[in-house]
Design a protein around this motif. Sequence first.
Motif, mmCIF file in Angstrom:
data_model
loop_
_atom_site.group_PDB
_atom_site.id
_atom_site.type_symbol
_atom_site.label_atom_id
_atom_site.label_comp_id
_atom_site.label_asym_id
_atom_site.label_seq_id
_atom_site.Cartn_x
_atom_site.Cartn_y
_atom_site.Cartn_z
ATOM 1 N N UNK A 105 0.811 -1.211 0.000
ATOM 2 C CA UNK A 105 0.000 0.000 0.000
ATOM 3 C C UNK A 105 0.847 1.266 0.000
ATOM 4 N N UNK A 106 2.108 1.141 0.352
ATOM 5 C CA UNK A 106 2.973 2.318 0.376
ATOM 6 C C UNK A 106 3.798 2.466 -0.902
ATOM 7 N N UNK A 107 4.029 1.382 -1.630
ATOM 8 C CA UNK A 107 4.837 1.448 -2.851
ATOM 9 C C UNK A 107 3.948 1.833 -4.052
ATOM 10 N N UNK A 108 4.497 2.610 -4.946
ATOM 11 C CA UNK A 108 3.777 2.977 -6.169
ATOM 12 C C UNK A 108 4.791 3.230 -7.277
ATOM 13 N N UNK A 109 4.323 3.096 -8.529
ATOM 14 C CA UNK A 109 5.172 3.255 -9.710
ATOM 15 C C UNK A 109 4.632 4.407 -10.553
ATOM 16 N N UNK A 110 5.511 5.282 -10.965
ATOM 17 C CA UNK A 110 5.167 6.376 -11.872
ATOM 18 C C UNK A 110 5.601 5.978 -13.276
ATOM 19 N N UNK A 111 4.657 5.954 -14.228
ATOM 20 C CA UNK A 111 4.953 5.583 -15.616
ATOM 21 C C UNK A 111 5.473 6.799 -16.397
ATOM 22 N N UNK A 112 6.032 6.515 -17.567
ATOM 23 C CA UNK A 112 6.557 7.600 -18.406
ATOM 24 C C UNK A 112 5.454 8.489 -18.945
ATOM 25 N N UNK A 113 4.259 7.964 -19.032
ATOM 26 C CA UNK A 113 3.136 8.741 -19.576
ATOM 27 C C UNK A 113 2.344 9.446 -18.478
ATOM 28 N N UNK A 114 2.905 9.496 -17.260
ATOM 29 C CA UNK A 114 2.167 10.067 -16.133
ATOM 30 C C UNK A 114 2.966 11.173 -15.451
ATOM 31 N N UNK A 115 2.210 12.041 -14.804
ATOM 32 C CA UNK A 115 2.727 12.989 -13.830
ATOM 33 C C UNK A 115 1.899 12.815 -12.567
ATOM 34 N N UNK A 116 2.503 13.077 -11.411
ATOM 35 C CA UNK A 116 1.786 12.799 -10.160
ATOM 36 C C UNK A 116 2.156 13.827 -9.096
ATOM 37 N N UNK A 117 1.242 14.015 -8.164
ATOM 38 C CA UNK A 117 1.492 14.846 -6.978
ATOM 39 C C UNK A 117 1.190 13.993 -5.742
ATOM 40 N N UNK A 118 1.994 14.198 -4.711
ATOM 41 C CA UNK A 118 1.796 13.491 -3.445
ATOM 42 C C UNK A 118 1.175 14.459 -2.455
ATOM 43 N N UNK A 119 0.034 14.068 -1.894
ATOM 44 C CA UNK A 119 -0.711 14.931 -0.987
ATOM 45 C C UNK A 119 -0.592 14.416 0.437
ATOM 46 N N UNK A 120 -0.531 15.335 1.384
ATOM 47 C CA UNK A 120 -0.594 14.983 2.816
ATOM 48 C C UNK A 120 -1.726 15.774 3.436
ATOM 49 N N UNK A 121 -2.810 15.070 3.651
ATOM 50 C CA UNK A 121 -4.034 15.679 4.157
ATOM 51 C C UNK A 121 -4.503 16.823 3.247
ATOM 52 N N UNK A 142 2.794 17.901 -1.226
ATOM 53 C CA UNK A 142 4.115 17.843 -0.579
ATOM 54 C C UNK A 142 5.215 17.471 -1.569
ATOM 55 N N UNK A 143 4.830 16.898 -2.709
ATOM 56 C CA UNK A 143 5.836 16.576 -3.720
ATOM 57 C C UNK A 143 5.160 16.490 -5.089
ATOM 58 N N UNK A 144 5.863 17.025 -6.093
ATOM 59 C CA UNK A 144 5.296 16.981 -7.441
ATOM 60 C C UNK A 144 6.376 16.814 -8.503
ATOM 61 N N UNK A 145 7.580 16.439 -8.101
ATOM 62 C CA UNK A 145 8.695 16.340 -9.044
ATOM 63 C C UNK A 145 9.050 14.889 -9.374
ATOM 64 N N UNK A 146 8.047 14.070 -9.501
ATOM 65 C CA UNK A 146 8.305 12.655 -9.765
ATOM 66 C C UNK A 146 8.744 12.439 -11.213
ATOM 67 N N UNK A 147 9.712 11.512 -11.339
ATOM 68 C CA UNK A 147 10.113 11.004 -12.646
ATOM 69 C C UNK A 147 9.729 9.527 -12.705
ATOM 70 N N UNK A 148 9.709 8.922 -13.892
ATOM 71 C CA UNK A 148 9.316 7.505 -13.957
ATOM 72 C C UNK A 148 10.177 6.638 -13.034
#
Length: 291
Positions: free
Chosen positions: A21-37, A41-47
């Motif tokens: 539940x804590x691990x996740x994968x960012x694909x090359x065709x995606x962008x993601x943001x990590x939210x805390x409540x 808190x983070x938006x600079x993910x690379x694949x």
Amino acid sequence: MNNRTLVIIAALLVALLAVSSSAFVIKETEKAVLLRFGEVVRADYTPGLYFKIPLVHQLRRFDARIQTVDSSPVRMLNAENKFMMVDSYAKYRILDVKRHYVATRGDERNAVRLLSEQINDRLRNQFGVRDLHEVVSGERDELMAEITKNLNEVAKTNLGVEVIDVRVKRIDLPPEVSESVFQRMRAGRELEARDHRAKGEEAAERIRANADRQVVEIESEAYREAEELRGAGDAEATSIYAAAFSKDPEFYRFTRSLKAYKESFNDRADMLLIEPDSEFFRYLKDAEGNQ
């Protein structure tokens, strides 16, 4: 199986569940943001593979590929105060995912709505200072390039997206406007046709007049040459006759009399009243002067 073993198995299952539940994968065709409540808190993910804290962090994914905004047809007024139904679309992709999330609250429908409003506002401003011919002519490509450039600057600042292209799919006139435009276009075409016909008639008249003049000139030249040839022929014939008959004038008078007889007595119905001793019957008399 004793209680110790059950505890170990349960702990392993809980650890495995926590890791999954804590691990996740960012694909090359995606962008993601990590939210805390709810806070980014983070938006600079690379694949790649990443981890988050369950129940504390929430991951929101966005499609990083080129997206399409297909707006509904909008009624717009041009410089001629004529309404047009404009159907447009735009191509965009997310650049700054954090700004994009904050501006749309993670709902792509908000992004589409905001982009559509921006596109329609710019189209309305540009079409409002142009007539129908300018809108549908080759100037439209320059117009779309200008709108794309202006919209891209605003979209990057406000929505965190890059506008790649803006295009107009179709421009229609409302029924009440279409008829008046059609009548005006038909009147313009009829005026142009009349102008072409008038120019054609003028050219035809010039061609006919030139042809008639050439005919008169050719006939006059031919008549002149014919008269010159006839005069030369008559002169030559007279010269020949004069040369021939001067050798024997009596024979010349005789042949002329025969010709006169032939022409005078050509028809049985002809009647000639001449005195018997006339010179005309000279060659019809015998040696003693009797007829």
